[in-house]
Design an enzyme around this catalytic site. Structure first.
Site, PDB file in Angstrom:
ATOM      1  CE  LYS A   1      -2.274   1.394  -2.969  1.00 18.52           C
ATOM      2  NZ  LYS A   1      -1.405   2.140  -1.840  1.00 18.52           N
ATOM      3  CB  THR A   2      -1.155   7.521  -2.606  1.00 13.10           C
ATOM      4  OG1 THR A   2      -0.584   5.997  -2.679  1.00 13.10           O
ATOM      5  CG2 THR A   2      -0.424   8.239  -1.624  1.00 13.10           C
TER       6      THR A   2
ATOM      7  NE  ARG B   1       4.051  -2.474  -9.704  1.00  4.69           N
ATOM      8  CZ  ARG B   1       3.034  -1.704  -9.192  1.00  4.69           C
ATOM      9  NH1 ARG B   1       3.451  -0.526  -8.301  1.00  4.69           N
ATOM     10  NH2 ARG B   1       1.921  -2.115  -9.311  1.00  4.69           N
TER      11      ARG B   1
ATOM     12  CD  GLU C   1      -0.364  -1.623  -0.633  1.00  2.31           C
ATOM     13  OE1 GLU C   1      -1.004  -2.675  -1.281  1.00  2.31           O
ATOM     14  OE2 GLU C   1       0.327  -0.916  -1.743  1.00  2.31           O
TER      15      GLU C   1
ATOM     16  CD  GLN D   1      -1.200  -3.613  -6.855  1.00  2.00           C
ATOM     17  OE1 GLN D   1      -0.195  -3.285  -6.842  1.00  2.00           O
ATOM     18  NE2 GLN D   1      -2.311  -2.859  -7.204  1.00  2.00           N
TER      19      GLN D   1
END
Length: 650
Positions: free
Chosen positions: A34-35, A595, A230, A260
């Site tokens: 996404k970044t 993670r 987010e 999330q």
């Protein structure tokens, strides 16, 4: 080949990047890039002729904002394509955005342009002071709990007066009555010190945009293309700020992942992302489902866990990576055995070539860290524990307080902290008389000491306005005689001095800015530091942290500890959790699993001491949500039958 093809984007990412107008919702699974997608979308907007300064991008941590800013600017050696001069997109957190807007509009609000930002510790101290002024004992009325209620209510958009009015229509419990009485006193302390707390940065920004049409229109015209990362973690006030910043073109790109959403306890509202299409009926929705981080086994486990949640939008993460290693579940006798197990496995991994900084040990509750830290120390393993914040160290706060008091003499909290640090013969009784405007009755010797102290603050103020910020902090350390005092303090004093000069090193990143701007940016950034900002990426050490602190990070190997019913999923002090709270615990476990890139270790203890009581536990239901084919079971208590409790249904 198009320009987008050269960027290595998949089809869904290309779709998101090439959609440059109108509302866009990007639902991005963990590790789905996404970044990169947001970054390339912003760069693509600039290439199509949108001025960089017209682009706003908001995310949730300073670390994420820095990384996004660096990625956007990478490759822009001179002026950005299509841009002019040194124009750049505005990339920050919500709180930093609030500081920026409130400073620019301080004259409208009637506040100082360079107001003080109280961090959580200072806010807690102010609540404690308010309790004392109200005749209540802070030992029996927890300031932290009261601050938590105030913070959550501000996050819902309520002022002190609105909260009291709302409570007046209901039967109040004793605790809420205390909050209603203490909150106004807390606000008076903030005003006295020319300070705002974290939540004011958002609430006052929301109120300003809501009440001042001209201000709202100015920012809508200034930032024509808005990105909110987010989005699932926004609270009511953040949601309203974002909505009011969107201009007539509805050029908002919201990015998030319902799976999330793990911050409801601090006001995050999952409905904000679920209702995005209702807010913006013409919205385009893009799903990013290809994971570039984790092995197939880890993703299959994560998908199996999260699919049990009902409050979500169905998606299925997939990867082209290999299956990878199985997940390991180890059941231990007690928490000591668990900690020793984790330490021994870390030692094995490091011996096999895994860098320590690529290993993370996660836990649900902070109290679990102590026994893990002891095991790492005993084993001689390098580790860094997130949560012990650099900027909360006494010596660092002392230097910062000197700077704040010099520029804002109204900040009584800062004056109280440093007026006798180092000791200069000004006691508590004298301080009380100063705050009560009764200095005339003080002995002449005490008045001379006060005069000398104030002259020191005046000198610091002059230096702060004329010198670069790193030189100002060095001046404070030396002329306040803090350095001299620490040098007398042996090893502990030496450590304090080193930390003070590390603050100088940190501040040097602001040296290129005009002095007043540098000071203001430093002070607000210090106050807004989060756990992740403590992460020393150059340090070769295993990371120990809560699962919440790990969000947004990734590692080759992840240990998830304390997987027991009541701990993870967490029961807390309430006997029954709502279905929504249970789903959030499952999302938290999903975040923990995702993670990891290569390997996951899960561990539980049959017996654990919590609040001084030994209790027998059963393994977490989450373990049994993972298909058995993905897990190797390792029972470390020989008296226990292999793979116990697998027949239990949750």
């Amino acid at each position: 080949m198009s320009n987008l093809d050269k960027l290595g984007l998949n089809e869904a990412q290309k779709d998101a990047v090439s959609t440059i107008s109108g509302p866009l919702l990007i639902l991005a699974g963990a590790g789905a890039g996404k970044t990169k997608t947001i970054t390339e979308r912003i760069r693509h907007l600039v290439k199509t002729g949108i001025a960089p300064s017209s682009i706003l991008a908001i995310t949730f941590t300073n670390k994420a904002a820095r990384e996004m800013r660096d990625r956007i600017e990478k490759g822009w050696e001179t002026a950005p394509p299509g841009g002019a001069g040194d124009e750049k997109p505005f990339v920050s957190t919500f709180h930093s955005l609030g500081v920026h807007i409130l400073r620019e509009q301080a004259h409208i609000l009637g506040i100082k342009k360079y107001f003080v930002v109280f961090d959580r510790g200072e806010s807690r101290a102010a609540v404690k002071e308010a309790l004392t002024q109200f005749g209540l004992d802070p030992k029996t009325h927890d300031p932290g709990r009261i601050l938590g209620v105030i913070s959550k209510e501000k996050g819902r958009g309520l002022t002190c007066e609105e909260f009291r009015e709302a409570q007046g229509t209901q039967r109040q419990g004793y605790f809420i009555k205390v909050v209603s009485e203490v909150w106004p006193e807390y606000e008076k302390i903030l005003k006295r010190d020319s300070a705002l707390d974290f939540d004011d940065l958002l609430l006052k920004t929301r109120n300003l945009l809501r009440d001042e049409a001209g201000v709202r229109r100015y920012y809508q015209e200034h930032w024509t293309h808005i990105h909110i990362d987010e989005y699932q973690d926004t609270n009511r006030v953040q949601y309203e700020i974002a909505k009011m910043l969107v201009g007539s073109g509805d050029n908002i790109c919201a990015v998030g992942d319902i799976d999330q959403n793990i911050y409801s306890w601090r006001g995050a509202d999952i409905k904000n992302i679920l209702d995005f299409e209702a807010d913006y009926p013409s919205a385009k929705v893009v799903l990013l489902e290809e994971n570039y981080r984790s092995s197939k086994n880890i993703l299959d486990a994560a998908n199996a866990v999260i699919e049990k949640n009902k409050m979500r939008r169905k998606k299925n993460l997939f990867t082209k990576s290999e299956s990878g290693e199985k997940i390991i579940f180890a059941q231990n006798i007690d928490e000591i055995g668990e900690a020793e197990y984790v330490a021994s496995k870390v030692k094995e991994l490091m011996a096999q070539g895994t860098p320590p900084e690529e290993i993370a040990v996660l836990y649900r509750a902070n109290f679990q860290s102590r026994i893990l830290e002891e095991a790492f120390m005993t084993a001689g393993l390098p580790y860094q524990m997130l949560g012990t914040r650099f900027f909360e160290r006494q010596e660092v706060k002392d230097v910062i307080s000197y700077l704040r008091a010099a520029l804002n003499p109204e900040s009584l909290s800062d004056l109280k902290r440093i007026i006798n640090t180092p000791a200069r013969g000004i006691g508590k009784t004298t301080v009380l008389k100063i705050f009560a405007n009764q200095e005339e009755g003080l002995p002449s010797g005490t008045r001379a000491k006060l005069k000398s102290f104030r002259e020191l603050l005046d000198k610091i103020a002059v230096v702060a306005r004329e010198k670069i910020i790193s030189e100002t902090l060095t001046f404070i350390i030396k002329t306040s005689t803090l350095e001299e005092e620490w040098k007398k303090g042996g090893e502990e004093g030496e450590a304090r001095l080193e930390n003070a000069y590390e603050l100088v090193n940190f501040a040097s990143r602001y040296n290129h800015l005009p002095s007043e701007v540098a000071v203001a940016n430093l002070l607000s950034d210090v106050a807004l530091q989060s756990d992740q900002d403590e992460l020393d990426e150059g340090k070769r050490a295993v990371r120990l942290m809560t699962v919440h602190a790990a969000k947004g990070l990734e590692f080759d190997v992840v240990f998830i500890t304390g997987l027991e019913e009541g701990l993870f999923p967490h029961q807390g002090l309430e006997s029954d959790k709502t279905p929504e709270e249970n789903e959030e615990e499952r999302r938290l476990f999903y975040v923990a699993l995702t993670r990891a890139r290569k390997k996951v270790f899960l561990s539980s203890s049959e017996v654990r001491t919590i609040f001084g009581r030994r209790q027998i536990n059963i393994p977490s239901q989450f373990i049994f949500d993972i298909p058995e084919s993905l897990v190797d079971y390792e029972i470390r208590n020989e008296a226990t039958p292999r793979r116990p409790l697998l027949e239990i249904e949750f």
